[in-house]
Design a protein around this motif. Sequence first.
Motif, mmCIF file in Angstrom:
data_model
loop_
_atom_site.group_PDB
_atom_site.id
_atom_site.type_symbol
_atom_site.label_atom_id
_atom_site.label_comp_id
_atom_site.label_asym_id
_atom_site.label_seq_id
_atom_site.Cartn_x
_atom_site.Cartn_y
_atom_site.Cartn_z
ATOM 1 N N LEU A 5 0.863 -1.182 0.000
ATOM 2 C CA LEU A 5 0.000 0.000 0.000
ATOM 3 C C LEU A 5 0.897 1.229 0.000
ATOM 4 O O LEU A 5 1.699 1.418 0.910
ATOM 5 C CB LEU A 5 -0.894 -0.013 1.237
ATOM 6 N N ARG A 6 0.761 2.062 -1.033
ATOM 7 C CA ARG A 6 1.607 3.265 -1.150
ATOM 8 C C ARG A 6 0.918 4.435 -0.464
ATOM 9 O O ARG A 6 -0.077 4.966 -0.962
ATOM 10 C CB ARG A 6 1.898 3.573 -2.624
ATOM 11 N N GLU A 29 1.991 7.094 -8.858
ATOM 12 C CA GLU A 29 0.902 6.304 -8.300
ATOM 13 C C GLU A 29 1.014 6.216 -6.773
ATOM 14 O O GLU A 29 2.059 5.839 -6.238
ATOM 15 C CB GLU A 29 0.919 4.892 -8.894
ATOM 16 N N ASP A 31 -1.775 5.280 -3.202
ATOM 17 C CA ASP A 31 -3.083 4.759 -2.812
ATOM 18 C C ASP A 31 -3.768 5.620 -1.753
ATOM 19 O O ASP A 31 -4.998 5.722 -1.720
ATOM 20 C CB ASP A 31 -2.938 3.336 -2.262
ATOM 21 N N VAL A 32 -2.955 6.199 -0.867
ATOM 22 C CA VAL A 32 -3.474 7.000 0.244
ATOM 23 C C VAL A 32 -2.628 8.252 0.359
ATOM 24 O O VAL A 32 -1.397 8.205 0.220
ATOM 25 C CB VAL A 32 -3.421 6.219 1.577
ATOM 26 N N LYS A 76 -8.401 9.318 -9.291
ATOM 27 C CA LYS A 76 -7.348 8.306 -9.182
ATOM 28 C C LYS A 76 -7.634 7.265 -8.106
ATOM 29 O O LYS A 76 -6.860 6.317 -7.924
ATOM 30 C CB LYS A 76 -5.997 8.980 -8.900
ATOM 31 N N VAL A 78 -7.587 7.727 -4.867
ATOM 32 C CA VAL A 78 -6.693 7.928 -3.726
ATOM 33 C C VAL A 78 -7.516 8.358 -2.513
ATOM 34 O O VAL A 78 -8.289 9.320 -2.575
ATOM 35 C CB VAL A 78 -5.622 8.987 -4.034
ATOM 36 N N LYS A 79 -7.352 7.635 -1.408
ATOM 37 C CA LYS A 79 -8.013 8.004 -0.161
ATOM 38 C C LYS A 79 -7.211 9.100 0.536
ATOM 39 O O LYS A 79 -5.972 9.085 0.507
ATOM 40 C CB LYS A 79 -8.127 6.800 0.765
ATOM 41 N N HIS A 170 -6.426 -1.977 4.890
ATOM 42 C CA HIS A 170 -6.069 -2.596 3.615
ATOM 43 C C HIS A 170 -5.710 -4.076 3.776
ATOM 44 O O HIS A 170 -6.148 -4.918 2.984
ATOM 45 C CB HIS A 170 -4.883 -1.842 3.009
ATOM 46 N N GLU A 221 5.812 2.600 1.231
ATOM 47 C CA GLU A 221 5.204 1.410 0.631
ATOM 48 C C GLU A 221 5.109 0.362 1.731
ATOM 49 O O GLU A 221 6.103 -0.298 2.067
ATOM 50 C CB GLU A 221 6.061 0.895 -0.514
#
Length: 576
Positions: A5-6, A29, A31-32, A76, A78-79, A170, A221
């Motif tokens: 998870l990035r 890229e 994710d959060v 995208k 993204v949270k 996640h 990450e």
Amino acid sequence: MTSPLRIANASGFYGDRASAMHEQLAGGEIDVLTGDYLAELTMLILARDRLKEPGLGYAKTFLRQLESTLALALEKGVKIVTNAGGLNPAGLAAAVRVLADSLGLDARVAHVEGDDLRARAGELGLGEPLAANAYLGAWGIAECLASGADVVVTGRVTDASLVVGPAAAHFGWARTAYDELAGAVVAGHVIECGPQATGGNYAFFRELPAMDRPLGFPIAEVHADGSSVITKHPGTGGAVTVGTVTAQLLYEIGGARYAGPDVTARFDTIELAADGADRVRISGVRGETPPPTLKVGLNTLGGFRNEMTFVLTGLDIEAKASLVRSQLSGLDATWTLARTDHPDADRQEEASALLHCVVRGPDPKALGRAFSGAAIELALASYPGFHVTAPPGDASPYGVFTAAYVPAAEVPHIAVHADGTRVPIAPAGETTELLEVAEPPVPPFAADGATRRVWLGAVAGARSGDKGGAANVGVWARTDAAFAWLASYLTVAEFRRLLPEAAALPVTRHVLPNLRAVNFVVDGVLGAGVAFNARHDPQAKAIGEWLRSRVVDVPESVLAAERRDTPAAAPQRGQG
């Protein structure tokens, strides 16, 4: 979920680079996206905002940043997780919904509350503070994300919870997955202060590339086992190295046990390794059950303060300072003489010293123009060359920060979903009273052979910071030889000798061999916190650099290892 998870950071404090949120979303890229806006002083600022306008109490800059980035984040997937809610997370969540509607966006906005204990302060034995906020953990954030929130706003949570919550949601970690949680805590601690992990405030900054352009904000990450890789977007300024990560790990910590509401992370188990360009792997972190209490930050109004700074130039500096003190006697004042003057100076500024006078008390009138005006009235009746750095001014209120601890069961922790559903979050089911770790064995060092007098910074980095009235100074070495010498040489007694301001204060040393580091905690050096104290460096950000500038006897063998095993840089003053 097994893929990493990035988790990116876009703010380390209230006032950080406004463009960072867009840079992190557009740069690659993720994710959060997280943002840390709260510090002890920030809570006081927000409390004063709330006094003026009950609907405020949150970081207003977050809304301005979100206005130009929310659409991109939603596009995208993204949270966004932030503690910008401060003293009013429900208010900020409502404001985010209004913003989303005005932009024609469908955003599910949730928030976490319960940390604000001001209404119950008397019942809990916390006095009558202006603000009283418990440090909540990560499970409210995880609950909101697991239920589909696009944006999660919190009040006071631990800084690392902004990373732990998304990782726990996640990967579906259990609340007893202590090693995994502890690994995420460490990752969160590294990225919480933004570009301090990518070269900002770094002792060996001259060895890093791309420091002439805005530093990249960090990305963690996080993997399913709690390990992580710290990195940043390609092409951004600064660098991610074992050194920059080590420096941030030592920021504002105590001993080997780093306690939080969900897990106690063992900082003495952290293992760091380079993982390619701008990539550092963190592994091996062990976790333990958390303590049974939560820390509560208390901000109170301590009174009023004012200050004047007199410039003393040329000869007889001490006598000139003594004259001013005698002419303004009778004040409840803190006087500090900074000998910034140099003999036979080529420039007037370099021939000048600064005499600071800070007054405090309950009466703003007595400390306002009555004080600063009296100082200015000396202009033609005091020392030769009299002048000051600013015109007379009024007194301003100041705050006092203290920490208290309350049973975790006494603190509500509520996840409020986008549809208004309220979900209580239970406190940790297993707890252990926090105990110090015994000092570990350190590598033996034979004090023989030739030495050279050089700056301590020739072989050691340092990072310092504030925690209430205390400061921490983390000192680390980059070679095994330097660490063996450092752990043997830099005792509490020697630390006090090198930093006389700490000579009469309680000082505790903690040894962290995995990081080749020793960490010192100096209680009382900042008085009652940053808003109270009159110290030149009120948040202790530069104490570490002061320590590195002290001249010590370093073995030639240690200096040789430093030259052989570390990156080359321009010669340092005091090296050769």
